[in-house]
Design an enzyme around this catalytic site. Structure first.
Site, PDB file in Angstrom:
ATOM      1  N   ARG A 161      41.323  55.930  30.212  1.00 29.21           N
ATOM      2  CA  ARG A 161      41.122  55.082  31.398  1.00 29.21           C
ATOM      3  C   ARG A 161      39.754  54.410  31.337  1.00 29.21           C
ATOM      4  O   ARG A 161      39.590  53.275  31.777  1.00 29.21           O
ATOM      5  CB  ARG A 161      41.295  55.912  32.676  1.00 29.21           C
ATOM      6  N   TYR A 201      41.471  30.166  43.850  1.00 27.66           N
ATOM      7  CA  TYR A 201      42.752  30.830  43.598  1.00 27.66           C
ATOM      8  C   TYR A 201      43.185  31.562  44.858  1.00 27.66           C
ATOM      9  O   TYR A 201      42.471  32.425  45.365  1.00 27.66           O
ATOM     10  CB  TYR A 201      42.616  31.774  42.401  1.00 27.66           C
ATOM     11  N   ASP A 242      34.856  32.235  37.998  1.00 29.21           N
ATOM     12  CA  ASP A 242      36.244  32.339  37.520  1.00 29.21           C
ATOM     13  C   ASP A 242      36.451  31.179  36.557  1.00 29.21           C
ATOM     14  O   ASP A 242      36.571  30.025  36.972  1.00 29.21           O
ATOM     15  CB  ASP A 242      37.212  32.268  38.706  1.00 29.21           C
ATOM     16  N   LYS A 299      46.418  33.976  31.418  1.00 29.38           N
ATOM     17  CA  LYS A 299      46.613  32.519  31.276  1.00 29.38           C
ATOM     18  C   LYS A 299      46.266  32.057  29.858  1.00 29.38           C
ATOM     19  O   LYS A 299      46.875  32.511  28.923  1.00 29.38           O
ATOM     20  CB  LYS A 299      45.796  31.789  32.341  1.00 29.38           C
TER      21      LYS A 299
END
Ligand SMILES: Cc1ncc(COP(=O)(O)O)c(C=O)c1O
Length: 395
Positions: A52, A104, A177, A202
């Site tokens: 993790r 976004y 971003d 993306k």
């Protein structure tokens, strides 16, 4: 490979020249282990305890992204949203944050509905206007300024360097971003940003077959250590296979982003002033409000993302836009962006109440098809929508 001696294209194509020491394989294996062996003297000399926090399957993708963004370190996350929200979760309740009005939508919703309940003081401003940033920033209290440029779904442009200067003078960090421009077109860290965020879902991956996110930092400071803790403790990590897919996708990043940007520019120019189009929103158009800033901070293109506002027919602009999307045959009606296939969507249907997207707006993600085919398909869809033809029914 020394990333300082070669061009970014070479870094990406060879995934930093990775070769397996043992087998001489030129692509990495997929480590799936969830846990790592402790040494007999109770130490963990490998530096890895539990996947993790320490998954070796992330190493090469993180190293490539670090090199492409010219940062100090990178971290992969389970999604773009996991990466973005980690940045806000590393802040303290009561901290003041500036975010753009155009951004976004899912992150905007989370900021409005969750982050504020959690104690962050989030203020949405016109981030494209440095004077508005200057007026809103509170020295000592503002801890983060969030930028998205070009920003969904209007493709407005924020001057990263000017905004970072104002934010830093007030003691705030700047996170960008950079999902849409990718490091191929813009390097936010070189322009003064502290953190870069990607929806790796993306362009970085580029094939519409995984969900992933990433952060890259300019320096490994105390905030970055907190971000590592957020990722490890909340468990916002991705699986090993997805990290491997992402590394493979990044090998062709430059070719894909440049091709999509070239086609988007051609589509924007073709439909600008078109009889069935009210407006084309694309920073690559000389008439776009953010063009001069974009031309300064984007290199080699203006991205594969643009929006068309469809001219109102007898039923209005919204009906005309939805009808146009209904008539495409080559473009795919789907949300998301940055894949090889071109996507079209009626954006305000996706974003719902509070969206800054006008109801006549179609968001386009330009893929790698022949640009003439893409233009011809949009042309016939606009004509059919104007004539009021009935769309084909779903099979
Ligand atoms: C600009 C931008 N940022 C962040 C995200 C969120 O990424 P993800 O869907 O991987 O959570 C998206 C997704 O559409 C996006 O377009």
């Amino acid at each position: 490979m020394d990333p300082h001696r070669v061009k970014p294209e070479s870094i990406a194509a060879q995934a930093l020249g990775w070769v397996d020491e043992k087998t001489r394989a030129v692509t990495p294996p997929i480590h799936v282990a969830s846990t790592f062996l402790r040494d007999p003297d109770n130490q963990y000399r490998s530096g890895r305890v539990y996947a993790r926090a320490d998954n070796p399957a992330f190493d090469q993708a993180e190293a490539v992204l670090t090199a492409l963004e010219q940062g100090a370190q990178a971290m992969l996350f389970a999604s773009g949203m996991a990466a973005a929200t980690a940045v806000f979760q590393a802040l303290d309740p009561g901290d003041h944050v500036l975010a753009p009005k155009v951004m976004y939508w899912s992150l905007r919703n989370w900021l409005m509905n969750f982050a504020t309940r959690w104690g962050l003081k989030v203020e949405f401003i016109d981030m494209t206007d440095p004077a508005a940033v200057q007026a809103a920033v509170r020295p000592g209290a503002t801890k983060l300024v969030w930028i998205e440029t070009p920003a969904n779904p209007l493709w407005t442009v924020t001057d990263i360097a000017a905004t970072a200067e104002i934010a830093h003078a007030a003691g705030a960090r700047v996170a960008v971003d950079s999902t849409v421009p990718t490091p191929v077109l813009t390097r936010p860290l070189a322009l003064g940003a502290d953190l870069v965020m990607h929806a790796a879902t993306k362009y970085l991956n580029g094939h519409s077959d995984l969900i992933a996110g990433a952060l890259v930092t300019r320096q490994t400071d105390e905030f970055w250590t907190r971000l590592r803790q957020v990722r490890a403790q909340i468990g916002g990590t991705r699986g090993s296979f997805e990290a491997w897919l992402l590394l493979r996708g990044m090998r062709t990043l430059h070719l894909r982003v440049r091709a999509a940007s070239r086609s988007a520019q051609a589509i924007a120019e073709h439909f600008n002033g078109h009889t069935d189009v009210e407006a084309v929103l694309y920073p690559g158009l000389a008439s776009a409000p953010g063009h001069s800033v974009a031309a300064r901070q984007m290199h080699g293109g203006f991205s594969g993302m643009l929006s068309l506002r469809v001219k109102a027919g007898p039923q209005g602009g919204e009906a005309a836009a939805i009808a146009t999307a209904a008539h495409v045959q080559l473009w795919k009606r789907a949300t998301s962006l940055g894949g090889t296939e071109s996507l079209i969507e009626h954006r305000s249907s996706v974003e719902g109440a509070g969206t800054p997207a006008p109801s006549d707006l179609l968001r386009l993600s330009v893929g790698l098809e022949d640009v003439g085919d893409l233009i011809a398909d949009l042309e016939q869809a606009l004509v059919r929508a104007r004539r009021g033809d009935a769309p084909a029914t779903a099979a």
